[in-house]
Write a protein that holds these residues in place. Sequence first.
Motif, PDB file in Angstrom:
ATOM      1  N   GLY A  75      42.337  20.744  43.952  1.00  0.00           N
ATOM      2  CA  GLY A  75      42.606  20.776  45.377  1.00  0.00           C
ATOM      3  C   GLY A  75      42.956  22.147  45.917  1.00  0.00           C
ATOM      4  O   GLY A  75      43.174  22.307  47.117  1.00  0.00           O
ATOM      5  N   PHE A  76      42.986  23.148  45.040  1.00  0.00           N
ATOM      6  CA  PHE A  76      43.380  24.492  45.454  1.00  0.00           C
ATOM      7  C   PHE A  76      42.273  25.504  45.170  1.00  0.00           C
ATOM      8  O   PHE A  76      41.502  25.843  46.071  1.00  0.00           O
ATOM      9  N   VAL A  77      42.166  25.988  43.923  1.00  0.00           N
ATOM     10  CA  VAL A  77      41.162  27.005  43.615  1.00  0.00           C
ATOM     11  C   VAL A  77      40.563  26.821  42.229  1.00  0.00           C
ATOM     12  O   VAL A  77      41.193  26.270  41.317  1.00  0.00           O
ATOM     13  N   ALA A  78      39.339  27.323  42.078  1.00  0.00           N
ATOM     14  CA  ALA A  78      38.720  27.588  40.784  1.00  0.00           C
ATOM     15  C   ALA A  78      38.511  29.095  40.758  1.00  0.00           C
ATOM     16  O   ALA A  78      37.772  29.633  41.593  1.00  0.00           O
ATOM     17  N   GLN A  79      39.190  29.778  39.845  1.00  0.00           N
ATOM     18  CA  GLN A  79      39.234  31.242  39.894  1.00  0.00           C
ATOM     19  C   GLN A  79      38.475  31.882  38.737  1.00  0.00           C
ATOM     20  O   GLN A  79      38.699  31.564  37.564  1.00  0.00           O
ATOM     21  N   VAL A  80      37.593  32.814  39.090  1.00  0.00           N
ATOM     22  CA  VAL A  80      36.840  33.599  38.115  1.00  0.00           C
ATOM     23  C   VAL A  80      37.740  34.716  37.600  1.00  0.00           C
ATOM     24  O   VAL A  80      38.415  35.401  38.376  1.00  0.00           O
ATOM     25  N   ALA A  81      37.739  34.919  36.293  1.00  0.00           N
ATOM     26  CA  ALA A  81      38.612  35.920  35.676  1.00  0.00           C
ATOM     27  C   ALA A  81      38.166  37.347  36.001  1.00  0.00           C
ATOM     28  O   ALA A  81      36.986  37.604  36.288  1.00  0.00           O
ATOM     29  N   ASP A  82      39.117  38.261  35.936  1.00  0.00           N
ATOM     30  CA  ASP A  82      38.814  39.693  35.988  1.00  0.00           C
ATOM     31  C   ASP A  82      37.929  40.006  34.780  1.00  0.00           C
ATOM     32  O   ASP A  82      38.258  39.648  33.649  1.00  0.00           O
ATOM     33  N   VAL A  83      36.801  40.666  35.024  1.00  0.00           N
ATOM     34  CA  VAL A  83      35.855  40.894  33.928  1.00  0.00           C
ATOM     35  C   VAL A  83      36.415  41.812  32.858  1.00  0.00           C
ATOM     36  O   VAL A  83      35.967  41.773  31.703  1.00  0.00           O
ATOM     37  N   LEU A  84      37.381  42.650  33.207  1.00  0.00           N
ATOM     38  CA  LEU A  84      37.940  43.565  32.212  1.00  0.00           C
ATOM     39  C   LEU A  84      38.717  42.826  31.127  1.00  0.00           C
ATOM     40  O   LEU A  84      38.876  43.331  30.018  1.00  0.00           O
ATOM     41  N   GLY A  85      39.186  41.614  31.435  1.00  0.00           N
ATOM     42  CA  GLY A  85      39.910  40.841  30.437  1.00  0.00           C
ATOM     43  C   GLY A  85      39.242  39.535  30.073  1.00  0.00           C
ATOM     44  O   GLY A  85      39.478  38.980  29.000  1.00  0.00           O
ATOM     45  N   GLY A  86      38.378  39.038  30.945  1.00  0.00           N
ATOM     46  CA  GLY A  86      37.804  37.714  30.742  1.00  0.00           C
ATOM     47  C   GLY A  86      36.424  37.671  30.131  1.00  0.00           C
ATOM     48  O   GLY A  86      36.004  36.657  29.588  1.00  0.00           O
ATOM     49  N   ARG A  87      35.690  38.764  30.217  1.00  0.00           N
ATOM     50  CA  ARG A  87      34.318  38.799  29.723  1.00  0.00           C
ATOM     51  C   ARG A  87      34.303  38.959  28.206  1.00  0.00           C
ATOM     52  O   ARG A  87      35.006  39.817  27.646  1.00  0.00           O
ATOM     53  N   GLN A  88      33.477  38.181  27.525  1.00  0.00           N
ATOM     54  CA  GLN A  88      33.397  38.240  26.067  1.00  0.00           C
ATOM     55  C   GLN A  88      32.361  39.247  25.574  1.00  0.00           C
ATOM     56  O   GLN A  88      32.348  39.584  24.399  1.00  0.00           O
ATOM     57  N   LEU A  89      31.494  39.696  26.467  1.00  0.00           N
ATOM     58  CA  LEU A  89      30.491  40.692  26.103  1.00  0.00           C
ATOM     59  C   LEU A  89      31.015  42.088  26.422  1.00  0.00           C
ATOM     60  O   LEU A  89      31.780  42.261  27.363  1.00  0.00           O
ATOM     61  N   PRO A  90      30.613  43.112  25.655  1.00  0.00           N
ATOM     62  CA  PRO A  90      31.056  44.474  25.973  1.00  0.00           C
ATOM     63  C   PRO A  90      30.453  44.944  27.294  1.00  0.00           C
ATOM     64  O   PRO A  90      29.337  44.558  27.660  1.00  0.00           O
ATOM     65  N   SER A 134      38.297  33.684  43.801  1.00  0.00           N
ATOM     66  CA  SER A 134      38.496  32.234  43.754  1.00  0.00           C
ATOM     67  C   SER A 134      37.549  31.505  44.694  1.00  0.00           C
ATOM     68  O   SER A 134      37.266  31.969  45.807  1.00  0.00           O
ATOM     69  N   PHE A 135      37.097  30.341  44.241  1.00  0.00           N
ATOM     70  CA  PHE A 135      36.401  29.386  45.093  1.00  0.00           C
ATOM     71  C   PHE A 135      37.454  28.396  45.580  1.00  0.00           C
ATOM     72  O   PHE A 135      38.147  27.777  44.764  1.00  0.00           O
TER      73      PHE A 135
END
Length: 205
Positions: A75-90, A134-135
């Motif tokens: 009911g609030f947000v779906a938030q995409v992570a900061d790519v500097l910490g959330g991305r698994q690829l270099p 965030s969405f």
Amino acid sequence: MPKAPLTVLCLASLLAYVSSNEPRLSDERVVLQTKWGDVEFGFYPDVAPVTAQHIFRLATLGTYTGNHIFRVDKGFVAQVADVLGGRQLPLNANQQAEAEKKVPLEVRQDVRHVEGVVSMGRYDDPNSGTSSFSFLLGAAPHLDMKYTIFGRVTAGMDVLHKLESLETRREGIFVMPKERVAIHSSYWYFSSRPLTLGNFTGLGT
């Protein structure tokens, strides 16, 4: 002829009002692909020109591929992570340089945090947004004039609401899915033109 219920008429009027008062949506679309389905969004270049261009640039560089939606607060947000910490690829040098940039707070009184808008994440400093956003899964008026709205979802709200059924855990203020909501691929296109290869001139074309 039977009359439409008052609630239906009110809803129709509200939808018409929102549609007629929505900021201009640019032609660019970004698509984030997950195993639950695709989420697509466009940009408000007249509302948040710096932020919109920054996120679009990150998307064209493929920076969100390998990242994830780290927060799903029903009911609030779906938030995409900061790519500097959330991305698994270099990250390559261009992705790293763009991801490290900070964007200023860009707000307008008439643009509100309602379901479907895309809002920039940040730290305490209003001008500290980088790559997290965030969405909105519902209205959040307490965020108005405090967080930058730079676009809205154009397809895939059903996918985002599907994520609300995932099992979650709480870490501080964050409600996070126990299962990683991976963005396994991402791409962009112009909504008014067929997908083609070639140069692009940026937002608003």
